[in-house]
Each structure stands twice: as structure tokens, then as C-alpha cells.
Design a protein around this motif. Structure first.
Motif, PDB file in Angstrom:
ATOM      1  N   PRO A 239       1.213  -0.769   0.005  1.00 32.84           N
ATOM      2  CA  PRO A 239       0.414   0.061   0.101  1.00 32.84           C
ATOM      3  C   PRO A 239       0.865   1.018   0.557  1.00 32.84           C
ATOM      4  N   ALA A 240       2.437   1.211   0.839  1.00 31.78           N
ATOM      5  CA  ALA A 240       2.594   2.206   0.543  1.00 31.78           C
ATOM      6  C   ALA A 240       3.439   2.314  -0.451  1.00 31.78           C
ATOM      7  N   GLU A 241       3.627   1.929  -1.256  1.00 35.82           N
ATOM      8  CA  GLU A 241       4.115   2.350  -3.531  1.00 35.82           C
ATOM      9  C   GLU A 241       2.820   2.184  -3.974  1.00 35.82           C
ATOM     10  N   TRP A 242       1.429   1.617  -3.210  1.00 37.20           N
ATOM     11  CA  TRP A 242       0.269   2.211  -4.170  1.00 37.20           C
ATOM     12  C   TRP A 242       0.390   3.981  -4.244  1.00 37.20           C
ATOM     13  N   GLU A 243       0.299   4.293  -2.645  1.00 37.69           N
ATOM     14  CA  GLU A 243       0.590   5.480  -2.484  1.00 37.69           C
ATOM     15  C   GLU A 243       1.301   6.597  -3.347  1.00 37.69           C
ATOM     16  N   GLU A 244       2.785   5.760  -3.293  1.00 36.70           N
ATOM     17  CA  GLU A 244       3.706   7.198  -4.306  1.00 36.70           C
ATOM     18  C   GLU A 244       3.448   7.048  -5.249  1.00 36.70           C
ATOM     19  N   ASN A 245       2.874   5.632  -5.921  1.00 36.90           N
ATOM     20  CA  ASN A 245       2.248   5.520  -7.115  1.00 36.90           C
ATOM     21  C   ASN A 245       0.868   7.028  -7.119  1.00 36.90           C
ATOM     22  N   ARG A 246       0.240   6.935  -6.495  1.00 36.88           N
ATOM     23  CA  ARG A 246      -0.991   8.259  -6.781  1.00 36.88           C
ATOM     24  C   ARG A 246      -0.001   9.377  -6.490  1.00 36.88           C
ATOM     25  N   LYS A 247       0.763  10.064  -5.703  1.00 38.76           N
ATOM     26  CA  LYS A 247       1.359  11.300  -5.302  1.00 38.76           C
ATOM     27  C   LYS A 247       2.106  11.581  -6.868  1.00 38.76           C
ATOM     28  N   TYR A 248       2.934  10.097  -7.057  1.00 41.53           N
ATOM     29  CA  TYR A 248       3.965  10.218  -8.389  1.00 41.53           C
ATOM     30  C   TYR A 248       2.587  11.590  -9.551  1.00 41.53           C
ATOM     31  N   ARG A 249       1.398   9.966  -9.658  1.00 38.39           N
ATOM     32  CA  ARG A 249       0.288  10.191 -11.360  1.00 38.39           C
ATOM     33  C   ARG A 249       0.093  12.230 -10.972  1.00 38.39           C
ATOM     34  N   LEU A 250      -0.088  12.465  -9.604  1.00 41.06           N
ATOM     35  CA  LEU A 250      -0.549  13.534  -9.465  1.00 41.06           C
ATOM     36  C   LEU A 250       0.556  14.959 -10.016  1.00 41.06           C
ATOM     37  N   GLN A 251       1.859  14.647  -9.726  1.00 37.52           N
ATOM     38  CA  GLN A 251       2.901  15.331 -10.133  1.00 37.52           C
ATOM     39  C   GLN A 251       2.721  15.950 -11.359  1.00 37.52           C
ATOM     40  N   VAL A 252       3.087  14.244 -12.030  1.00 36.15           N
ATOM     41  CA  VAL A 252       2.704  14.239 -14.414  1.00 36.15           C
ATOM     42  C   VAL A 252       1.471  15.267 -14.326  1.00 36.15           C
ATOM     43  N   TRP A 253       0.402  15.306 -13.987  1.00 37.78           N
ATOM     44  CA  TRP A 253      -0.657  15.855 -14.190  1.00 37.78           C
ATOM     45  C   TRP A 253      -0.437  17.719 -13.611  1.00 37.78           C
ATOM     46  N   GLN A 254       0.299  17.696 -12.684  1.00 31.35           N
ATOM     47  CA  GLN A 254       0.713  19.192 -12.660  1.00 31.35           C
ATOM     48  C   GLN A 254       1.529  19.869 -13.085  1.00 31.35           C
ATOM     49  N   ARG A 255       2.498  18.453 -13.663  1.00 30.77           N
ATOM     50  CA  ARG A 255       3.802  19.775 -14.548  1.00 30.77           C
ATOM     51  C   ARG A 255       3.487  19.537 -16.008  1.00 30.77           C
ATOM     52  N   LEU A 256       2.068  18.629 -16.088  1.00 35.44           N
ATOM     53  CA  LEU A 256       1.246  18.676 -17.657  1.00 35.44           C
ATOM     54  C   LEU A 256       0.685  19.835 -17.910  1.00 35.44           C
ATOM     55  N   ALA A 257      -0.264  20.710 -16.745  1.00 35.00           N
ATOM     56  CA  ALA A 257      -0.565  21.099 -16.607  1.00 35.00           C
ATOM     57  C   ALA A 257      -0.030  23.046 -17.185  1.00 35.00           C
ATOM     58  N   SER A 258       1.543  22.773 -16.379  1.00 32.60           N
ATOM     59  CA  SER A 258       2.304  24.016 -16.296  1.00 32.60           C
ATOM     60  C   SER A 258       3.234  23.580 -17.978  1.00 32.60           C
ATOM     61  N   ASP A 259       3.009  22.947 -18.291  1.00 35.22           N
ATOM     62  CA  ASP A 259       4.092  22.557 -19.072  1.00 35.22           C
ATOM     63  C   ASP A 259       3.612  21.857 -20.595  1.00 35.22           C
ATOM     64  N   MET A 260       2.440  21.700 -20.862  1.00 35.00           N
ATOM     65  CA  MET A 260       1.904  21.132 -21.577  1.00 35.00           C
ATOM     66  C   MET A 260       1.572  22.556 -23.080  1.00 35.00           C
ATOM     67  N   PRO A 261       1.794  23.228 -23.810  1.00 35.86           N
ATOM     68  CA  PRO A 261       0.910  24.173 -24.526  1.00 35.86           C
ATOM     69  C   PRO A 261      -0.426  23.497 -25.400  1.00 35.86           C
ATOM     70  N   VAL A 262      -1.338  24.483 -24.634  1.00 34.36           N
ATOM     71  CA  VAL A 262      -2.743  24.246 -25.260  1.00 34.36           C
ATOM     72  C   VAL A 262      -2.817  24.301 -26.269  1.00 34.36           C
ATOM     73  N   GLU A 263      -2.195  25.335 -26.960  1.00 35.95           N
ATOM     74  CA  GLU A 263      -2.292  26.194 -28.832  1.00 35.95           C
ATOM     75  C   GLU A 263      -1.131  23.741 -29.754  1.00 35.95           C
ATOM     76  N   ALA A 264      -0.777  23.517 -28.767  1.00 38.64           N
ATOM     77  CA  ALA A 264      -0.142  22.412 -29.030  1.00 38.64           C
ATOM     78  C   ALA A 264      -0.830  21.021 -29.230  1.00 38.64           C
ATOM     79  N   LEU A 265      -1.523  20.879 -27.947  1.00 36.97           N
ATOM     80  CA  LEU A 265      -2.932  19.714 -28.440  1.00 36.97           C
ATOM     81  C   LEU A 265      -3.965  20.201 -29.483  1.00 36.97           C
ATOM     82  N   ARG A 266      -4.047  21.439 -30.077  1.00 37.44           N
ATOM     83  CA  ARG A 266      -4.952  21.482 -30.349  1.00 37.44           C
ATOM     84  C   ARG A 266      -4.609  21.174 -31.830  1.00 37.44           C
ATOM     85  N   GLU A 267      -3.448  21.951 -32.366  1.00 37.41           N
ATOM     86  CA  GLU A 267      -2.316  20.614 -33.447  1.00 37.41           C
ATOM     87  C   GLU A 267      -2.345  19.738 -33.499  1.00 37.41           C
ATOM     88  N   MET A 268      -2.399  18.840 -32.145  1.00 32.97           N
ATOM     89  CA  MET A 268      -2.609  17.477 -32.551  1.00 32.97           C
ATOM     90  C   MET A 268      -3.309  16.470 -32.381  1.00 32.97           C
TER      91      MET A 268
END
Length: 277
Positions: free
Chosen positions: A229-258
Motif C-alpha cells: 500500500p505504501a507503493e500504491w500511495e507513491e504511485n498516486r502522488k507521482y500521478r498527481l505530480q505528472v498532471w501538475q507538470r502537464l498543466a504548466s508545461d503542455m501548451p494548449v495550442e499544441a494540443l489543438r495542433e495534434m
């Protein structure tokens, strides 16, 4: 796994009901990984019942539709960049970053993210001529064809790449490793060109190159995977971190291009056939 299974390896939507205090009706959520669409019913349905911990809140900067433009492919691309950063192998001053399979979902997202972060991005594709303008609109500095698959004959080649995002595997991965700079790193996720690794130990022991495997499953209580379960929680925290980074580093205009099209569920079978052509 028990069939039939509804396919769809990611989803975004609105909570209808929840037995968990994590979520309430009306919450907008996103799900990637955890083997949905493979071992459990996935996103190609009007309703889907999942474990509460598999979900994350939709980043406010994105719409639900944009979250699915990102999807598992964009999530994985962000993971690869983060893994290279954690390994200490990314730096704008260190030189070009190579993205192989740049015309695919993961590769295109990686090009856009790396360009947003200020890197010199070299996009490699077997359709370089056809996709050059598209990849440059995403931020690629230059577009090249596939790498020559000769790493077994020439395991140490001219040092060109500070880091590599590899989305194809096979012989091209071996070539990318052979061309990676001293103490550079290669993040690997794809098998489009095959599951073999045409390489030798020389880039690793003579240049200190690192090969980083990336998997976006990040399971929480999925049978046959992590049981701690401790590893599950680490995975969940990491998933949240990835989405936080996407929010800052994925250009919305690039999404429209793709983005090519938004389709209703009843058109999924016909579009699946198009994708396989």
C-alpha cells in the motif's frame, strides 16, 4: 482478466456517484493507467465504475476534452521528460534532445513539452518529409528521418544527443544510445519498431549513458502488480505530480495542433480501423 472488457485505456468525465470521500457528484476527473481497458472496463462507455484512488482531479487549465487530447500518450511523454530531469541528464545548455517516433502520440507530445521548456528538439520520424511542417509547428528545431540501425557494428558513434525520448524501440533505440553524449540518458517507452535492443554495454560503461524505462500504469491495488500500500500511495502522488507538470508545461495550442477529431462513441469501431490502416 475476464472478458468481455470495454476498451479505452483512459477517460475523463464527471462523477455521478461515489462510495469514497475522495469524490463527490459533479467532480471533474481524469483516469489513465491502472490497466483499464485491458484488465478492467475502460473509457469507451457512457459510464465506468473504478477505484476512487485511480482518479485525479481535472487540472483547471484544461477542459475534459483537452485532458483526453493529452490522454495516456501525453501523460507518458511528460513522465519521460520528468525521468530525464530526475536523472540529472536534461539541461538547455547540454545540447539537443532527440525524440524518436516523433509523429506518434507520445512523440508529438514530447516535442511540444520539450520545446515549451526551451530545449533544442530534434524530431526523428520515418515520415520526416510528410510531417516536417507539423513537427515544427509543435516546436521541433529540426526534423530528421530514422536513425541508421548500425549500433551493433558501431556501438560508439559521434556524440550528438544530450538526452533521448525513444518511442519506437528496436534498432533505432540502439542507434540513439550509440549517439548519446557522455553521461546523457535515454528514456524508453516504445516498441513500434520491435522489442529487441540492438546495443552493447559500451555506451553504458565507457560514456556513462543511462537507459530509463518508463511505464505509465502506476498501479493502485491492481492484482498481479504492486502489493505494498505504501507503493500504491507513491504511485498516486507521482500521478498527481505528472498532471501538475502537464498543466504548466503542455501548451494548449499544441494540443489543438495534434487533435484530429472528436467523435461520438458509436464511431469508435470505424476510427479504430482507420488507425490500424
Amino acid at each position: 482478466r475476464q472478458f468481455p472488457i470495454v476498451p479505452g485505456i483512459d477517460l475523463a468525465g464527471v462523477v455521478e456517484a461515489s462510495d469514497s470521500s475522495l469524490w463527490h457528484p459533479g467532480d471533474e476527473v481524469v483516469l489513465t493507467g491502472n490497466k483499464i481497458g485491458q484488465h478492467f472496463d475502460g473509457g469507451y462507455g457512457e459510464l465506468c465504475r473504478v477505484q476512487a484512488e485511480w482518479l485525479v482531479s481535472k487540472p483547471s487549465i484544461f477542459s475534459l476534452e483537452e485532458c483526453m487530447m493529452i490522454g495516456t500518450a501525453g501523460f507518458t511523454a511528460m513522465q519521460m521528460v520528468m525521468e530525464l530531469e530526475e536523472a540529472g541528464r536534461l539541461g538547455v545548455s547540454k545540447g539537443p534532445v532527440l525524440v524518436t517516433g516523433a509523429g506518434g502520440g507520445v512523440g508529438s507530445a514530447a516535442v511540444a513539452i520539450l520545446a515549451k521548456l526551451g530545449y533544442h528538439v530534434t524530431a526523428s520520424s520515418g515520415r520526416a518529409g510528410e510531417l516536417a511542417d507539423y513537427l515544427k509547428r509543435l516546436g521541433a528545431t529540426e526534423v530528421i528521418g530514422r536513425l541508421d540501425a548500425n549500433a551493433l557494428k558501431k556501438p560508439l558513434q559521434d556524440q550528438q544527443w544530450a538526452a533521448v525520448v525513444d518511442c519506437v524501440g528496436g534498432p533505432g533505440l540502439g542507434a540513439a544510445i550509440a549517439q548519446t553524449k557522455f553521461r546523457g540518458a535515454v528514456a524508453c517507452v516504445g516498441v513500434a519498431a520491435g522489442g529487441s535492443l540492438d546495443s552493447t554495454v559500451y555506451p553504458f560503461v565507457l560514456r556513462g549513458v543511462r537507459l530509463l524505462g518508463v511505464d505509465s500504469t502506476l498501479p493502485w491495488n491492481v492484482a498481479g502488480l504492486a502489493t505494498d500500500p505504501a507503493e500504491w500511495e507513491e504511485n498516486r502522488k507521482y500521478r498527481l505530480q505528472v498532471w501538475q507538470r502537464l498543466a504548466s508545461d503542455m501548451p494548449v495550442e499544441a494540443l489543438r495542433e495534434m487533435h484530429e477529431a472528436t467523435i461520438p462513441l458509436e464511431e469508435v469501431p470505424s476510427w479504430s480501423e482507420k488507425l490500424l490502416e
